[in-house]
Design a protein around this motif. Sequence first.
Motif, short mmCIF file in Angstrom:
data_model
loop_
_atom_site.label_atom_id
_atom_site.label_comp_id
_atom_site.label_asym_id
_atom_site.label_seq_id
_atom_site.Cartn_x
_atom_site.Cartn_y
_atom_site.Cartn_z
N UNK A 89 0.84 -1.19 0.00
CA UNK A 89 0.00 0.00 0.00
C UNK A 89 0.88 1.25 0.00
N UNK A 90 0.47 2.30 -0.70
CA UNK A 90 1.23 3.55 -0.66
C UNK A 90 1.24 4.05 0.79
N UNK A 91 2.34 4.65 1.21
CA UNK A 91 2.52 4.92 2.65
C UNK A 91 1.92 6.23 3.14
N UNK A 92 1.15 6.92 2.31
CA UNK A 92 0.55 8.17 2.75
C UNK A 92 -0.98 8.09 2.78
N UNK A 93 -1.51 6.89 2.93
CA UNK A 93 -2.94 6.74 3.20
C UNK A 93 -3.21 7.20 4.63
N UNK A 94 -4.40 7.73 4.92
CA UNK A 94 -4.69 8.17 6.29
C UNK A 94 -4.70 7.02 7.29
N UNK A 125 4.81 5.40 -4.51
CA UNK A 125 4.74 4.44 -3.42
C UNK A 125 4.96 5.06 -2.05
N UNK A 126 5.79 6.10 -1.96
CA UNK A 126 6.09 6.71 -0.66
C UNK A 126 5.93 8.21 -0.72
N UNK A 127 5.72 8.81 0.45
CA UNK A 127 5.60 10.27 0.52
C UNK A 127 6.91 10.93 0.13
N UNK A 128 8.04 10.26 0.37
CA UNK A 128 9.34 10.83 -0.01
C UNK A 128 9.46 10.93 -1.52
N UNK A 135 4.83 16.24 -6.13
CA UNK A 135 3.44 15.83 -6.09
C UNK A 135 2.81 16.16 -4.76
N UNK A 136 1.51 15.93 -4.66
CA UNK A 136 0.78 16.10 -3.41
C UNK A 136 -0.04 14.84 -3.15
N UNK A 137 -0.23 14.45 -1.89
CA UNK A 137 -0.89 13.17 -1.59
C UNK A 137 -2.28 13.00 -2.18
N UNK A 138 -3.02 14.10 -2.31
CA UNK A 138 -4.39 14.00 -2.80
C UNK A 138 -4.55 14.52 -4.23
N UNK A 212 -1.36 16.30 3.37
CA UNK A 212 -0.57 15.42 4.23
C UNK A 212 -0.80 13.95 3.88
N UNK A 213 -2.07 13.58 3.66
CA UNK A 213 -2.41 12.19 3.36
C UNK A 213 -3.35 12.15 2.15
#
Length: 262
Positions: A89-94, A125-128, A135-138, A212-213
């Motif tokens: 799973x991508x690591x920036x899910x809430x 895949x990761x927030x990094x 990019x932005x998480x949403x 953020x997520x």
Amino acid sequence: MKISNILATRHARRLNQKGLTLIELLVVLVILIALAGILIPQLPNMLVRAHTTQSATNIPEANKRIQEFEQIYFKQPANFDNLVNGTALVNYLPGTTGLTATALTADTRAALFNAGITSLAGLYDTSANLTAADGTPTFNPYDATADLNLSAGTPSVAFAAEATIETLLRPDTGASDAYVALGIGQKSELIGRTTNEAPYHFGDVPSLGPDVVYTRFVAIYKVADDGTALDKAIFLGVLALHEDGLENASGHVGEFFETNRL
């Protein structure tokens, strides 16, 4: 001469009246402090109310948009967001409670494909990696190199826990049913057809904001019944991703009334 004296007196009074007196300043400060004491404790509740009311509205609307698409185009929309990159799973899910990264079988992949979900949009895949790509998480989490064509292979996607889905969406007395969770993002075929903007989930705390997520909603599809893959995946409904699991519109309505009661 008298007129000049009167004007001079008025002018002097105006000069003397500029600004507030110390007593007036103290009164204003007392009022501001009293207002702050009333409003500041309400801020958390205001966030929760915004979160619950928006979700209670957006979930039924997202359901309608997917159902309208099916009625117009006789298929399910393709290019939902794949919440898995590679095998995780991508690591920036809430939150990931109730979701697991699981490989599709040839038959469950075919169930999605036959329903019209012929492709999925890939996410970083990761927030990094997301940050490095600006990019932005949403609003812009897309990694084109991770896009999936579902015409062949057995890629991994997010599967939702059977008990959770059957509690939140549709009760089922059978066992070994399988449900896939796909993000409703801006690359979905819904955009420009039955809606112009993909809805997003308004977090109830700043740490759950869209910057953020990942705060999109997810569409749930049933791909297997009693351990046997379906010929075509069945759309069951839309849920919100929470830090403690998935939630439906009714859960948000209940949270709203609970917040108001408190």
